[in-house]
Design a protein around this motif. Sequence first.
Motif, PDB file in Angstrom:
ATOM      1  N   GLU A 175       0.840  -1.185   0.000  1.00  0.00           N
ATOM      2  CA  GLU A 175       0.000   0.000   0.000  1.00  0.00           C
ATOM      3  C   GLU A 175       0.876   1.235   0.000  1.00  0.00           C
ATOM      4  O   GLU A 175       1.949   1.280   0.606  1.00  0.00           O
ATOM      5  N   ASP A 176       0.426   2.218  -0.676  1.00  0.00           N
ATOM      6  CA  ASP A 176       1.024   3.553  -0.664  1.00  0.00           C
ATOM      7  C   ASP A 176       2.509   3.539  -1.020  1.00  0.00           C
ATOM      8  O   ASP A 176       3.271   4.394  -0.588  1.00  0.00           O
ATOM      9  N   HIS A 177       2.937   2.559  -1.809  1.00  0.00           N
ATOM     10  CA  HIS A 177       4.313   2.588  -2.295  1.00  0.00           C
ATOM     11  C   HIS A 177       4.290   3.331  -3.635  1.00  0.00           C
ATOM     12  O   HIS A 177       4.263   2.750  -4.707  1.00  0.00           O
ATOM     13  N   LEU A 178       4.276   4.626  -3.515  1.00  0.00           N
ATOM     14  CA  LEU A 178       4.159   5.466  -4.699  1.00  0.00           C
ATOM     15  C   LEU A 178       5.505   5.539  -5.417  1.00  0.00           C
ATOM     16  O   LEU A 178       6.547   5.695  -4.792  1.00  0.00           O
ATOM     17  N   SER A 233      11.847  12.558  -2.610  1.00  0.00           N
ATOM     18  CA  SER A 233      11.860  11.097  -2.562  1.00  0.00           C
ATOM     19  C   SER A 233      12.137  10.585  -1.151  1.00  0.00           C
ATOM     20  O   SER A 233      11.849   9.426  -0.852  1.00  0.00           O
ATOM     21  N   LEU A 234      12.707  11.416  -0.285  1.00  0.00           N
ATOM     22  CA  LEU A 234      12.967  11.011   1.091  1.00  0.00           C
ATOM     23  C   LEU A 234      11.747  11.171   1.986  1.00  0.00           C
ATOM     24  O   LEU A 234      11.725  10.634   3.092  1.00  0.00           O
ATOM     25  N   LEU A 235      10.732  11.900   1.553  1.00  0.00           N
ATOM     26  CA  LEU A 235       9.535  12.126   2.355  1.00  0.00           C
ATOM     27  C   LEU A 235       8.558  10.957   2.181  1.00  0.00           C
ATOM     28  O   LEU A 235       8.435  10.414   1.074  1.00  0.00           O
ATOM     29  N   PRO A 236       7.876  10.561   3.248  1.00  0.00           N
ATOM     30  CA  PRO A 236       6.871   9.490   3.103  1.00  0.00           C
ATOM     31  C   PRO A 236       5.676   9.977   2.304  1.00  0.00           C
ATOM     32  O   PRO A 236       5.326  11.164   2.304  1.00  0.00           O
ATOM     33  N   GLY A 237       5.043   9.031   1.613  1.00  0.00           N
ATOM     34  CA  GLY A 237       3.879   9.385   0.812  1.00  0.00           C
ATOM     35  C   GLY A 237       2.677   9.723   1.673  1.00  0.00           C
ATOM     36  O   GLY A 237       2.565   9.292   2.826  1.00  0.00           O
ATOM     37  N   TYR A 238       1.755  10.468   1.119  1.00  0.00           N
ATOM     38  CA  TYR A 238       0.549  10.857   1.854  1.00  0.00           C
ATOM     39  C   TYR A 238      -0.368   9.642   1.989  1.00  0.00           C
ATOM     40  O   TYR A 238      -0.735   9.009   0.997  1.00  0.00           O
ATOM     41  N   ARG A 239      -0.736   9.313   3.211  1.00  0.00           N
ATOM     42  CA  ARG A 239      -1.564   8.148   3.462  1.00  0.00           C
ATOM     43  C   ARG A 239      -3.039   8.507   3.550  1.00  0.00           C
ATOM     44  O   ARG A 239      -3.891   7.744   3.128  1.00  0.00           O
ATOM     45  N   GLY A 240      -3.347   9.620   4.198  1.00  0.00           N
ATOM     46  CA  GLY A 240      -4.735   9.987   4.420  1.00  0.00           C
ATOM     47  C   GLY A 240      -5.321   9.385   5.680  1.00  0.00           C
ATOM     48  O   GLY A 240      -6.515   9.550   5.944  1.00  0.00           O
ATOM     49  N   HIS A 241      -4.498   8.681   6.460  1.00  0.00           N
ATOM     50  CA  HIS A 241      -4.956   8.037   7.699  1.00  0.00           C
ATOM     51  C   HIS A 241      -3.735   7.808   8.582  1.00  0.00           C
ATOM     52  O   HIS A 241      -2.590   7.819   8.100  1.00  0.00           O
TER      53      HIS A 241
END
Length: 506
Positions: free
Chosen positions: A428-431, A441-449
């Motif tokens: 999941e959320d491996h953008l 690229s070092l920032l985590p992707g937006y999850r929304g939860h």
Amino acid sequence: MSESGHSQPGMYGPGRRRRRRRGERDIGPPGQNLSGPSRDREYQQRERRDGSEDPPGPLIQKTPIILAKPPGDRAKPPQNTSTTGAPVLEKPIMLMKARDEGGKPGTPQETAPQPSGPGPSKMEKEGQRPTQPVYQIQYRGMGPSASSSAVDPMVGQAKLLPPEKMKHSIKLVDDQMNWCDSAMEYLRDQTDMLVVGVIGLQGSGKSTIMSLLSANTPEEDQRSYVFRAQSQEIKERGGNQSTGIDFFITQERVIFLDTQPMLSPSILDHLINNDRKLPPEYNLPHTYVEMQSLQIAAFLFTVCHVVIVVQDWFTDLNLYRFLQSAEMLKPSTPSASHDSSGSSGSDDGTEYYPHIVFLQNKARREDFCPRNLKNMHMVVDKLMAHSHLKYKGTLSMLDCNIFPGLGHDFLTTEVNMFLLPMQEGDGEDHLTKAGTYPLFSLLPGYRGHPTYSYMVSKLRSQILAMPRSQLSHTILTEKNWFHYAARIWDGVKKSSALSEYSRLLC
């Protein structure tokens, strides 16, 4: 006048008397020739020192108080001495024994030997002896006829030991739908318990969720979970891991019941390909699989406080039809008089129904949108409108600080629904960040939860805080619940309503 017969000047003056010789008596009452009470006391003290008779008249004598140890104790040399020669204080002797029934209450028994020293003291003459205190421990609840020889000290210590901790789940109902008695040794005679069951379709994640709610954390290896989850090999060939009903109880006295998948195609495929012999009341394999699922669901609706319905997508209408059929075929709550000939308990309003929690597992990011969440609550409320199951009012995601800024009036028809995202590492959320700057690229992707671990902890706190209503007309202990559940399971398998329903399916 002295003994020589000559008087000495100044010795006897006015108001003084000469010293009385031994054997002489005074004429008249004592103190007649004295001038004051002080001289009278002095005269009496002199007479006592000379060993003469006591003067007539009332005289108050005081009982002497003995502050010294008895001669036998003083004669004993000190036994407890340290290496430096300093005396060591003796420890009090504590005799632990049961109180004899024949003795008088409050009268300690003499267990110490009498001292063999010369000159017994006054306390020994009167039958008393200054001994060290004797502490008597009386075992209460052991029966009036309990004696010191029949009391086992390990019995009292066993009641203080913590309950045995389970390492893995055990079978409550095996794959042949037979009841198992191995769970009885883990149960206690106490009433503060919570029973949580789970039902769901194949591959929805029931065993994983029950393991996380009971004894494991998301960071642990799934192979060490108390409820075995599907392995990669089983997932690839479309099989099921759980069969029958698995049992696990925590140290907080929460009973978790994991079940085989409802309406499982892998169980049906196993029946057809292995040519297993069906029971005589079932003619077709798919009828037998559906009736197995209805029996398990009806059983959980009777013996559980909370039943979790797990789905991995929203939503399957066949699952809600299945819940309505299981509710219809649910056995009635036994009455206090155990009268089986009467009508169902729903007529008089005493029928028991558990709390239902709809758990959306592997939820997507758009499912956490407030507008979509509100629509999901409205759909479930419409589908369960005619059900007696307690599907609303006991669990809320708005109390978990997951949606900041949303008030409780946002969900006008809030049901017991909880959303769990896909577990980290499951894809999941491996953008893909191809073409982006290295900084982004070092920032985590937006999850929304929030994270998966945070959501599991909130779900666990909400489930454990569910009301523990009374399952039957009498208060059940853990052991009584086990016997009650065994009787309900036997009644479900022999239910005439389920037999009639299976006949109509053919």
